[in-house]
Design an enzyme around this catalytic site. Structure first.
Site, PDB file in Angstrom:
ATOM      1  CB  THR A 185     -51.547 -40.609  19.342  1.00  0.00           C
ATOM      2  OG1 THR A 185     -51.436 -41.844  20.047  1.00  0.00           O
ATOM      3  CG2 THR A 185     -51.030 -39.489  20.208  1.00  0.00           C
ATOM      4  CD  GLU A 330     -48.455 -36.806  20.659  1.00  0.00           C
ATOM      5  OE1 GLU A 330     -48.869 -36.302  19.589  1.00  0.00           O
ATOM      6  OE2 GLU A 330     -48.059 -37.969  20.736  1.00  0.00           O
ATOM      7  CE  LYS A 439     -31.717 -45.022  11.814  1.00  0.00           C
ATOM      8  NZ  LYS A 439     -33.082 -45.507  11.884  1.00  0.00           N
ATOM      9  CD1 TRP A 444     -29.051 -41.750   9.148  1.00  0.00           C
ATOM     10  CD2 TRP A 444     -29.902 -39.744   9.692  1.00  0.00           C
ATOM     11  NE1 TRP A 444     -29.076 -41.661  10.507  1.00  0.00           N
ATOM     12  CE2 TRP A 444     -29.594 -40.444  10.873  1.00  0.00           C
ATOM     13  CE3 TRP A 444     -30.457 -38.474   9.777  1.00  0.00           C
ATOM     14  CZ2 TRP A 444     -29.822 -39.905  12.133  1.00  0.00           C
ATOM     15  CZ3 TRP A 444     -30.678 -37.936  11.024  1.00  0.00           C
ATOM     16  CH2 TRP A 444     -30.368 -38.640  12.193  1.00  0.00           C
TER      17      TRP A 444
HETATM   18  P1  ADP Z   1     -50.121 -39.814  14.135  1.00  0.00           P
HETATM   19  O1  ADP Z   1     -48.843 -39.839  14.927  1.00  0.00           O
HETATM   20  O2  ADP Z   1     -51.063 -40.848  14.495  1.00  0.00           O
HETATM   21  O3  ADP Z   1     -49.913 -39.649  12.650  1.00  0.00           O
HETATM   22  P2  ADP Z   1     -50.509 -37.009  14.488  1.00  0.00           P
HETATM   23  O4  ADP Z   1     -51.452 -36.407  13.537  1.00  0.00           O
HETATM   24  O5  ADP Z   1     -50.437 -36.469  15.845  1.00  0.00           O
HETATM   25  O6  ADP Z   1     -50.885 -38.501  14.578  1.00  0.00           O
HETATM   26  O7  ADP Z   1     -49.092 -37.021  13.805  1.00  0.00           O
HETATM   27  C1  ADP Z   1     -48.072 -36.141  14.130  1.00  0.00           C
HETATM   28  C2  ADP Z   1     -46.910 -36.408  13.233  1.00  0.00           C
HETATM   29  O8  ADP Z   1     -47.272 -36.155  11.871  1.00  0.00           O
HETATM   30  C3  ADP Z   1     -45.714 -35.548  13.475  1.00  0.00           C
HETATM   31  O9  ADP Z   1     -44.932 -36.020  14.546  1.00  0.00           O
HETATM   32  C4  ADP Z   1     -44.979 -35.665  12.142  1.00  0.00           C
HETATM   33  O10 ADP Z   1     -44.220 -36.849  12.055  1.00  0.00           O
HETATM   34  C5  ADP Z   1     -46.105 -35.757  11.155  1.00  0.00           C
HETATM   35  N1  ADP Z   1     -46.341 -34.446  10.549  1.00  0.00           N
HETATM   36  C6  ADP Z   1     -47.258 -33.536  10.875  1.00  0.00           C
HETATM   37  N2  ADP Z   1     -47.182 -32.464  10.072  1.00  0.00           N
HETATM   38  C7  ADP Z   1     -46.173 -32.691   9.215  1.00  0.00           C
HETATM   39  C8  ADP Z   1     -45.577 -31.958   8.136  1.00  0.00           C
HETATM   40  N3  ADP Z   1     -46.015 -30.781   7.764  1.00  0.00           N
HETATM   41  N4  ADP Z   1     -44.523 -32.528   7.503  1.00  0.00           N
HETATM   42  C9  ADP Z   1     -44.059 -33.737   7.855  1.00  0.00           C
HETATM   43  N5  ADP Z   1     -44.582 -34.469   8.845  1.00  0.00           N
HETATM   44  C10 ADP Z   1     -45.623 -33.955   9.519  1.00  0.00           C
END
Ligand code: ADP
Length: 543
Positions: A185, A330, A439, A444
Site C-alpha cells: 500500500t 488489499e 466532523k 458529518w
Molecule cells: P492508498 O490507500 O495508498 O490510496 P489504494 O489504491 O489501495 O492505496 O487505495 C484504496 C482506497 O482508495 C480505498 O480504500 C478508497 O478510500 C479509495 N478509493 C478507491 N476507489 C475509490 C472510488 N471509486 N471512490 C472513492 N474512493 C475510492
C-alpha cells in the site's frame, strides 16, 4: 460427498501459456514518445520464457521475490508473465514512493533480483546501496553500465541475459495458494504494508475483470493501461488481457495529458484505466485541443471518487462512457464496478453510475457501526465498509510471522477504512474515508461530496477538501483548489448554494497552483494537512 472434479490448480503459468499461444496475435505496444514498439503475445511468451531462464540462472527459485522498478512497458509485462509462472513472486516497486519507504519495502519483501528500466537508473542508483537482500539487477532498455553496483550486487543487461536463453520454459505446477505477486500500500500513514496475491486469487480476479458486469474485457479490446503496474497490479489488466487475448497499450513514462492524447490518436484503444486526476487533466487538454476519442468504448475510473461532472463531460462532449469502480491494494483491487441495473431511465441510471459500484458474487460486503454493529443494506444506514472474498487479503505480509496492523481485520473481514452505504440491490456509495470525514458540530460532512460539488464548476480544475480545526464547530472544511484566474471564493460559494446544505458551505478557501498528489496520483490529503499545519496555504475566510 466430495465432487468428481479434477483438482487442477489455478496457475498463472496456464494463463501465460494460453495467452501466448491461443491469442498469439494479440499485441503489447509500448509508447516511445513518437510511436509504439510492439510485440505479439506470441513474442511475449518467448520473452517471458527467456526471462524465466535468465532469472533461474541468477539463482531465482520458488518463492524468491523479484522486484520491478519499471514504467508500464513490454519488459514489465514480460516480468508479469515470467515471474509468477516460474513459481517466484513478482514484487512491483512503486517508483514514486518516498526514498525511505522504497528502501523499506524492498528490504521487507527481501527482493533478491530487481528489474530496472534504464531511464530510472538515476533514481534507483540512490536506493541500491541500501537494499540489503538484492544480489542481481537487470537493466532493461538502456546501458547497464550506467548503474554502479555496490559490493555483493551484480548488474546485468536485461537484453544480454535474455538473448542467451531458450524461448521456451517448462513452467512448474505450483500450489494455487502460493504467492504469485506482491504489492505494498502506498503508506499514507506509517510504513507501507505488503499484500501478497496468490495464483488462485489472481486467476479468479482476472475472470472478474473480464466479466460483462466487470470491465467486460475481450479479444476485441485494446486497453490503454495508464494505471501503473505498481499500483495494485494495474488493476488486474495484464493477467486479464492474457486470459482473453485483449491487446495492451503501455504508456511507459509518457503520462502527461498531451502524450496520452497522442497515444489515443495513434493507437486508438477501445478501453483505458486511470485514476480521476489523469482523466480530468486529459479532459482539460481535450477541451483546448479537441480530438475524436470515441474509439474508447468505455474508460474505467477508480482509486478515488470519480467526480460526476467529469463523467458527464466525457460522455456528453466526447461520447465516452466512464465506468466508476472501487477497490484497494488489499482487494486485488477489484471490489465493485458501477454498471447500472437494466431498464432504467437515463437519469436514474446516472444515480447508479455515480455510486462506487455493485459488488460481484465473490466479494461480500457489510457495513459496521462502532456502536450499533452491523448495519442494514437499505441505501441509508452508514457504516465502515468491511469486505471478504477469495481475492481479499486476510492479513499483511510479515516475514517473521508477527502480525502487522491486526486492527485492519475483524473476524475474517477486511476493514477498509471507507465509510458508506449499500443499497438492497448491492450498490456501494462511499461517503468518505473515515479519516477524511469532517466532523462539524456533531454532524458529518463528506469531503468527497464537497469536492465533487466544487469540481462541477467549469472554472475549477482540481479541488480537495480537508477538515481543519474550528473553535465553534470542532472541524470545518477547507477547500484547496486550482481555479481559473478570475474566479473568487465568493463566486464558488454561491455556486455551491443549491448543491450542498447551507451548514456545509465552506468558509475557508485556498487557491493553489497544484493540489499535491500521492505516488499513485490521488489528492494527497496528508500533505495538504501538513501544508495547512505549516501555514503554507494562503486562506481566504468568508463570513
Ligand atoms: P492508498 O490507500 O495508498 O490510496 P489504494 O489504491 O489501495 O492505496 O487505495 C484504496 C482506497 O482508495 C480505498 O480504500 C478508497 O478510500 C479509495 N478509493 C478507491 N476507489 C475509490 C472510488 N471509486 N471512490 C472513492 N474512493 C475510492
Amino acid at each position: 460427498m466430495l465432487s468428481t472434479m479434477q483438482d487442477e490448480p489455478l496457475s498463472l503459468a496456464t494463463l501465460l501459456r494460453y495467452g501466448s499461444t491461443v491469442h498469439s496475435a494479440a499485441e503489447v505496444s509500448t509508447w516511445t514518445g513518437s510511436g509504439s514498439r510492439t510485440i505479439t503475445f506470441g513474442e511475449l511468451g518467448e520473452q517471458s520464457a527467456r526471462l524465466a531462464h535468465g532469472l533461474r540462472a541468477l539463482g531465482v527459485g520458488e518463492s524468491d521475490r523479484v522486484g520491478t522498478f519499471m514504467w508500464n512497458n513490454n519488459e514489465h509485462m514480460a516480468a508479469y508473465g515470467a515471474v509468477p509462472a516460474m513459481g517466484a513472486v513478482l514484487h512491483t516497486l512503486n517508483i514514486r514512493l518516498f526514498p525511505g519507504q522504497l528502501v523499506y519495502v524492498a528490504n521487507h519483501a527481501e527482493d533478491k533480483v530487481v528489474i530496472v528500466d534504464a531511464s530510472l537508473i538515476p533514481l534507483f542508483g540512490k536506493y541500491l546501496p541500501e537494499l540489503k537482500t538484492v544480489r542481481h539487477v537487470l537493466v532493461a532498455n538502456g546501458d547497464a553500465s550506467a548503474l554502479e553496483a555496490p559490493a555483493g550486487v551484480e548488474v546485468h543487461s536485461y537484453e544480454e541475459v535474455l538473448a542467451a536463453q531458450p524461448s521456451e520454459y517448462d513452467y512448474p505446477i505450483v500450489d494455487e495458494r502460493a504467492a504469485a505477486a506482491m504489492c505494498y500500500t502506498s503508506g499514507t500513514t506509517g510504513d507501507p504494508k505488503g499484500v501478497s496475491y496468490s495464483h488462485r486469487s489472481m486467476w479468479l480476479h482476472s475472470m472478474q475483470v473480464c466479466t460483462t458486469n466487470g470491465m467486460a474485457l475481450s479479444n476485441e479490446d485494446k486497453t490503454l493501461a495508464i494505471v501503473p503496474m505498481f499500483h495494485a497490479m494495474s488493476w488486474g489488466l495484464p493477467h486479464a488481457s492474457l486470459m482473453v487475448g485483449a491487446s495492451l497499450v503501455m504508456p511507459d513514462r509518457f503520462l502527461q495529458p498531451e502524450p496520452i492524447a497522442q497515444i489515443l490518436a495513434v493507437e486508438k484503444p477501445t478501453f483505458a484505466a486511470a485514476v480521476p486526476t489523469i482523466w480530468s487533466g486529459l479532459l482539460h487538454h481535450l477541451d483546448a485541443n479537441p480530438q475524436d476519442i470515441s474509439h474508447l468504448r468505455e474508460v474505467v475510473v477508480g482509486g478515488s471518487a470519480a467526480p460526476p461532472s467529469m463523467m458527464h463531460a466525457f460522455e456528453e462532449r466526447f461520447d465516452v462512457p466512464v465506468l466508476h469502480a472501487w477497490g484497494m491494494t488489499e482487494t486485488s483491487p477489484l471490489g465493485c464496478v458501477a454498471r447500472p441495473p437494466s431498464g432504467l431511465t437515463t437519469e436514474k441510471s446516472w444515480e447508479y453510475r455515480y455510486s462506487q459500484g455493485r459488488f460481484p458474487a465473490s466479494v461480500q460486503a457489510r457495513l459496521v457501526d462502532e456502536i450499533e454493529g452491523v448495519m442494514p443494506h437499505d441505501g441509508e444506514a452508514v457504516g465502515e465498509l468491511e469486505v471478504r472474498g477469495p481475492w481479499i487479503t486476510a492479513s499483511y505480509y510479515s516475514p517473521d510471522g508477527a502480525e502487522i496492523d491486526p486492527s485492519k481485520f475483524n473476524d475474517g473481514w477486511l476493514r477498509t477504512g471507507d465509510v458508506g452505504k449499500i443499497t438492497p440491490d448491492g450498490y456501494l456509495t462511499l461517503v468518505d474515508r473515515s479519516k477524511d470525514i469532517i466532523k462539524s458540530g456533531g454532524e458529518w460532512i463528506s469531503s468527497v461530496d464537497l469536492e465533487n460539488a466544487v469540481m462541477a464548476h467549469g472554472g475549477v480544475a482540481e479541488a480537495a477538501v480537508i477538515a481543519v480545526p474550528d473553535e465553534k464547530w470542532d472541524e470545518r472544511p477547507l477547500v484547496v483548489a486550482v481555479v481559473e484566474e478570475d474566479l473568487t471564493p465568493e463566486q464558488l460559494r454561491e455556486f455551491l448554494g443549491d448543491k450542498v446544505a447551507r451548514w456545509q458551505l465552506p468558509e475557508r478557501w485556498a487557491f493553489v497552483k497544484e493540489v499535491p498528489k500521492t505516488s499513485v496520483g490521488k489528492f494527497d490529503k496528508k500533505r495538504i494537512r501538513e501544508q495547512f499545519g505549516n501555514g503554507e496555504l494562503d486562506i481566504t475566510m468568508l463570513d
